[in-house]
Design an enzyme around this catalytic site. Structure first.
Site, PDB file in Angstrom:
ATOM      1  N   ASP A 108      37.384  33.263  28.540  1.00 41.94           N
ATOM      2  CA  ASP A 108      37.554  34.583  28.425  1.00 41.94           C
ATOM      3  C   ASP A 108      38.621  34.903  27.251  1.00 41.94           C
ATOM      4  OD1 ASP A 108      36.832  35.729  31.345  1.00 41.94           O
ATOM      5  OD2 ASP A 108      37.846  33.845  31.557  1.00 41.94           O
TER       6      ASP A 108
ATOM      7  N   GLY B 232      41.860  29.847  30.561  1.00 41.40           N
ATOM      8  CA  GLY B 232      40.531  29.359  29.959  1.00 41.40           C
ATOM      9  C   GLY B 232      40.041  30.076  28.670  1.00 41.40           C
TER      10      GLY B 232
ATOM     11  N   SER C  54      32.695  32.381  38.138  1.00 40.77           N
ATOM     12  CA  SER C  54      32.411  32.842  39.853  1.00 40.77           C
ATOM     13  C   SER C  54      31.292  33.739  39.660  1.00 40.77           C
ATOM     14  CB  SER C  54      33.826  33.612  40.239  1.00 40.77           C
ATOM     15  OG  SER C  54      34.929  32.723  39.994  1.00 40.77           O
ATOM     16  N   ARG C  55      31.084  34.648  38.871  1.00 44.54           N
ATOM     17  CA  ARG C  55      30.019  35.390  38.784  1.00 44.54           C
ATOM     18  C   ARG C  55      28.548  34.668  38.683  1.00 44.54           C
ATOM     19  NH1 ARG C  55      33.703  39.020  35.981  1.00 44.54           N
ATOM     20  NH2 ARG C  55      33.977  40.932  37.447  1.00 44.54           N
TER      21      ARG C  55
ATOM     22  N   HIS D  86      38.075  26.367  36.953  1.00 48.24           N
ATOM     23  CA  HIS D  86      39.530  26.526  37.504  1.00 48.24           C
ATOM     24  C   HIS D  86      40.187  25.237  37.878  1.00 48.24           C
ATOM     25  CE1 HIS D  86      37.358  30.113  39.126  1.00 48.24           C
ATOM     26  NE2 HIS D  86      38.218  30.795  38.278  1.00 48.24           N
TER      27      HIS D  86
ATOM     28  N   GLN E  30      40.710  37.895  26.745  1.00 57.34           N
ATOM     29  CA  GLN E  30      41.736  37.939  27.820  1.00 57.34           C
ATOM     30  C   GLN E  30      42.996  36.975  27.168  1.00 57.34           C
ATOM     31  OE1 GLN E  30      41.045  37.517  32.037  1.00 57.34           O
ATOM     32  NE2 GLN E  30      41.777  35.589  31.799  1.00 57.34           N
TER      33      GLN E  30
END
Ligand code: AMP
Length: 285
Positions: free
Chosen positions: A147, A144, A183-184, A34, A150
């Site tokens: 993904d 990013g 984050s996961r 991020h 996305q």
């Protein structure tokens, strides 16, 4: 940095802001991936707006909405350090006011790969991104490549946007051992993290074979699968549109796998315009 929650306050700031205004939408639990987006936005835009919103619409039933990592204090400190101008942290009611139901479809792209594994996920992404774009009115938005699907959905959305809007794709930031930051990753115990390395390891293996001349998509897909991981898919697609790869064209090798209830995704571009350092951008220590 101004931190705001109500849309009215955000819009008052946005309307006075210097342009170009760059926007980085996130779900928080911020990491160096991020931070790279925010740094790039800072470098390229007069005003940087970051949003933190864990979007319920993009989580399916039984997924990790409740336990998704939330680290608001650390996120604010990092964004302050990165000299973000505006942090938008709306509530779900602010983004989706009762009685004003809006749904944006991701179209056919929302049905395959991530869309097939997580029905409704990409429609949820398209809906929140369109809603946030309306609120923030950015000139540029930073996403990013991790993904990748996305990103393709958002690029399609931006092409039909009523205002000029540039989508800026940013390279995948990886940990020093190659694991794509996510984050996961915080869910992973040390042994699981070790296992998760198979995901980027498989991509690296396929990339080496590609550099040595292998062009057969099916063979590259087999190489990308590491033993011990439960893959939802490991597939070569055309980077432009996610259809079948064009003969002689670049390939985007996309993978998704689960370990101990954690689902991770990754990808690498083979051929075409290579991102910096051939796709392996490691986080700065
Ligand atoms: P998220 O908070 O997971 O919704 O991600 C917010 C934005 O950060 C999305 O555009 C992601 O693609 C991007 N992002 C997440 N992880 C990485 C990474 N390791 N490298 C580059 N961008 C990332």
């Amino acid at each position: 940095m101004r931190t705001v929650a109500p849309v009215s306050e955000l819009q008052a700031l946005v309307h006075e802001a210097e342009r170009p205004l760059g926007f980085v939408p996130t779900m928080g639990a911020l990491h160096a991936g991020h931070a790279a987006l925010v740094r790039r936005c800072r470098n390229e835009c007069a005003t940087t707006v970051v949003s933190i919103f864990v979007n319920p619409l993009q989580f399916g039933q039984g997924e990790d909405l409740e336990r998704y990592p939330r680290t608001p204090e650390a996120d604010q400190a990092l964004l302050q350090e990165l000299q973000c101008d505006v942090l938008f942290m709306p509530s779900a009611r602010e983004v989706y006011p009762a009685g004003r139901r809006r749904r944006v479809s991701a179209g056919p792209l929302g049905e395959i790969l991530e869309g097939a594994a997580r029905p409704g996920h990409l429609d949820g992404v398209a809906t929140v991104v369109a809603t946030l774009f309306d609120m923030v009115e950015p000139d540029r938005a930073y996403f990013g490549r991790k993904d990748a699907q996305q990103l393709a959905v958002v690029e399609a959305l931006a092409r039909e946007w009523e205002r000029p809007l540039e989508i800026v794709p940013c390279d995948i930031v990886r940990d020093l051992d190659g694991l794509a930051l996510s984050s996961r990753n915080a869910y992973l115990k040390p042994a699981e993290r070790e296992q998760a390395l198979g995901l980027s390891g498989g991509l690296h293996r396929a990339e080496r074979a590609w550099r040595e001349g292998l062009r057969d998509a099916a063979e590259l897909e087999v190489l990308a699968r590491s033993p011990g991981l439960h893959y939802d898919y490991a597939l070569c697609v055309d980077p432009a549109g996610f259809g079948a790869p064009r003969p002689g064209g670049p390939l985007l090798l996309v993978v998704a796998a689960r370990m101990a209830g954690v689902r991770l995704i990754d990808n690498i571009l083979l051929g075409g315009q290579q991102p910096a350092e051939s796709g392996w951008v490691c986080r700065q220590t």
